[in-house]
Design an enzyme around this catalytic site. Structure first.
Site, PDB file in Angstrom:
ATOM      1  N   LYS A 191       0.877  -1.184   0.000  1.00 37.60           N
ATOM      2  CA  LYS A 191       0.000   0.000   0.000  1.00 37.60           C
ATOM      3  C   LYS A 191       0.908   1.227   0.000  1.00 37.60           C
ATOM      4  CE  LYS A 191      -2.001   2.981   1.978  1.00 37.60           C
ATOM      5  NZ  LYS A 191      -1.776   4.410   1.594  1.00 37.60           N
ATOM      6  N   GLU A 266       9.637   1.558  10.952  1.00 42.24           N
ATOM      7  CA  GLU A 266      10.665   2.588  10.773  1.00 42.24           C
ATOM      8  C   GLU A 266       9.964   3.928  10.789  1.00 42.24           C
ATOM      9  OE1 GLU A 266      13.042   1.625   7.434  1.00 42.24           O
ATOM     10  OE2 GLU A 266      13.928  -0.057   8.486  1.00 42.24           O
ATOM     11  N   CYS A 300      14.051  10.682   6.950  1.00 43.76           N
ATOM     12  CA  CYS A 300      13.936  10.268   8.360  1.00 43.76           C
ATOM     13  C   CYS A 300      15.238  10.445   9.112  1.00 43.76           C
ATOM     14  CB  CYS A 300      13.468   8.828   8.442  1.00 43.76           C
ATOM     15  SG  CYS A 300      14.536   7.705   7.537  1.00 43.76           S
ATOM     16  N   GLU A 397       9.178  16.686  14.588  1.00 45.74           N
ATOM     17  CA  GLU A 397       9.774  16.383  13.284  1.00 45.74           C
ATOM     18  C   GLU A 397       9.133  17.289  12.236  1.00 45.74           C
ATOM     19  OE1 GLU A 397       8.745  12.634  11.375  1.00 45.74           O
ATOM     20  OE2 GLU A 397      10.854  12.329  10.856  1.00 45.74           O
TER      21      GLU A 397
END
Ligand code: NAD
Length: 503
Positions: A191, A266, A300, A397
């Site tokens: 997906k 992750e 990331c 973030e």
């Protein structure tokens, strides 16, 4: 004609195929629309124009894809590893042959600059090669012996798995998950992220063109809260490999609880780059700016918190600001562009909101802090100075080309600031002092640390985070441990005494 004009013309050719056919699902070797017939759109971050309609799938489409992955599993899981290796190497070769198309498509769909994306397809191919080479030995295990028993361990593929990926560098990231899953003998339902679904379509077409049997890799597009959710809840999906935000990971864990789903996460990061007074300044400036301003900062492992010893803070941040001010922001297909447009107006709005938050908190905008132009999602590479670690700009973030610089007093202070975050993905330490580097890396809360270096990925090494940055590791044999079950069989070495119960 300039190189950019030439690239735009080529990209229009690649985009035309998507516009005409749409980004549909790919299930059991067939390209199919969502059962409902519904579509959503993927848009160009350059100007907001529609690139292609995308299948807007829901639970029924996922069920169909899972059924295909389940039906394909017995044959694929029993295909000898050496045979799987051959097919996956062919996939790698086919990716390499279409590297330009993949790179241009990724640039148009995500806004990432071509100078970085031109390598994305090749890194995807490298992922396929690396894991393909391990397919023949993936089942192997150990033998352990007692005086009476011989225990033999081996691994077997866990079953059909779900792979859910984010929008930032979708091709490279999805191959990171899909290649080891296929090498292990699992079948996959993928997906992709709704903001950048295009290269997932290319990958499945390339893979099947290279000989991957139908049903082994299936792609279903749609929203996370519908299609993604069903995938995580489906009883026939044995594991979910997920890359995305920490709060989505938390939702997926809850969604998968009833079916006891194995998960590999992750997630996000707020990674410190820690520069001591004895660091090689020039190299540290290059690495710190590379790790936040490459890939639009939508990365990331970006070094989004810059911790600098107070004695060199002003000098170091002035150098970083000077770099930020000269970075070219522009069209992703311009070979000179470093920072392209952010993925989507929604994400751009989030990044822009931190410019106001920085001002309100009392930080200084030493570089950038602005939107560029009216059309598209362009923002300037930004540096906040005078920040403290309790500010939102230091804790959250931002996932853009935005760096928050914080001074520290000594080693203990640097460590305390570095670890004072919910995240623990990566950390970068700059010092010439080996003892200091050892002490810092022994005590930093991070799954991956680089000393005197930017992030350099080595596929046999583990990749992953601690705290809210993830669960599990990719790379090396760690990937196979996730996609396989380890089983133990015990044989008697001699007749031993078996306890007798009763008469
Ligand atoms: P996201 O969590 O919003 O979405 C990721 C994927 O999850 C998408 O495909 C989305 O549709 C799906 N999803 C959303 N809700 C879901 C649900 N309830 N159930 C199942 N699936 C659902 O993340 P994003 O905004 O696409 O990506 C950015 C994030 O990814 C950042 O936090 C970044 O740090 C992280 N990231 C981490 C790594 C890493 O290796 N640690 C790598 C790249 C990106």
């Amino acid at each position: 004609m300039s190189v950019l004009d030439d690239n735009i013309q080529k990209a229009q050719g690649y985009m035309a195929a998507f516009r005409d056919s749409g980004v549909l699902n790919h299930i059991d070797g067939e390209t199919v629309a969502a059962i409902s017939g519904e579509t959503m759109e993927t848009i160009s971050p350059v100007d907001g124009s529609t690139l292609a309609p995308v299948a807007k799938s829901d639970a029924g489409d996922i069920d169909r894809a899972v059924a295909a992955a389940k039906a394909a599993f017995p044959l694929w899981s029993k295909t000898p590893g050496a045979e799987r290796r051959k097919i996956l190497i062919k996939v790698a070769e086919a990716i390499e042959a279409r590297a330009e198309e993949i790179a241009f498509t990724e640039c148009m769909d995500t806004g990432q600059a071509l100078r970085f994306m031109s390598k994305a397809a090749l890194r995807g191919a490298a992922n396929f090669r690396f894991f393909a080479d391990q397919a023949p030995s993936a089942e192997d295990g150990d033998v352990t012996r007692t005086p009476t028993q011989m225990n033999t361990t081996s691994r077997r593929p866990i079953g059909p798995v779900g792979v859910i990926t984010p929008w930032n560098t979708p091709f490279m990231l999805s191959t990171w998950k899909i290649a080891p899953a296929l090498a292990a003998g699992c079948t996959v339902v993928h997906k992709p992220a709704e903001f950048s679904p295009m290269t997932a379509k290319l990958l499945v077409e390339i893979a099947e063109g290279a000989g991957l049997p139908k049903g082994v890799l299936n792609v279903v597009n749609g929203l996370g809260e519908t299609a993604g959710k069903r995938l995580t809840e489906h009883p026939d999906i044995k594991a979910i490999a997920f890359v995305g935000e920490s709060r989505t990971g938390s939702m997926i864990m809850k969604q998968g609880a009833d079916t006891l789903k194995r998960v590999h996460f992750e997630l996000g990061g707020k990674n410190p780059v820690i520069v001591f007074e004895d660091a090689d300044m020039e190299r540290a400036v290059d690495a710190a700016t590379f790790m936040i301003y490459s890939l639009n900062g939508e990365r990331c492992t970006s070094s989004s918190r810059l911790l600098v010893h107070e004695s060199i803070y002003d000098d170091f941040t002035a150098k970083v600001a000077a770099v930020a001010k000269t970075i070219k922001v522009g069209h992703p297909l311009d070979p000179e562009t470093v920072v392209g447009p952010l993925i989507h107006p929604v994400h751009e709005g989030k990044v822009l909101s931190y410019f106001d938050k920085a001002r309100a908190a009392g930080a200084t905008i030493a570089a950038g802090g602005e939107k560029v132009g009216e059309a598209g999602c362009f923002v300037t590479p930004t540096l906040f100075t005078g920040a403290t670690n309790d500010m939102d700009i230091a804790q959250e973030e931002i996932f853009g080309p935005v760096l928050t610089a914080i001074p520290f007093k000594d080693d203990e202070d640097a460590l305390a600031i570095a670890n004072d975050t919910q995240y623990g993905l990566a950390a970068y330490v700059w010092t010439q002092d080996l003892d200091r580097a050892m002490w810092m890396t022994d005590n930093l809360d991070a799954g991956m640390m680089w000393v005197n270096s930017e992030n350099i990925r080595h596929l046999p090494a583990p990749f992953g985070g601690v705290k809210a940055s993830g669960i599990g590791r990719d790379g090396g044999d760690w990937s196979f441990d996730f996609y396989m079950e380890t089983v133990n069989v015990s044989f008697p070495r001699a007749h031993h005494k078996i306890p007798k119960l009763g008469g």
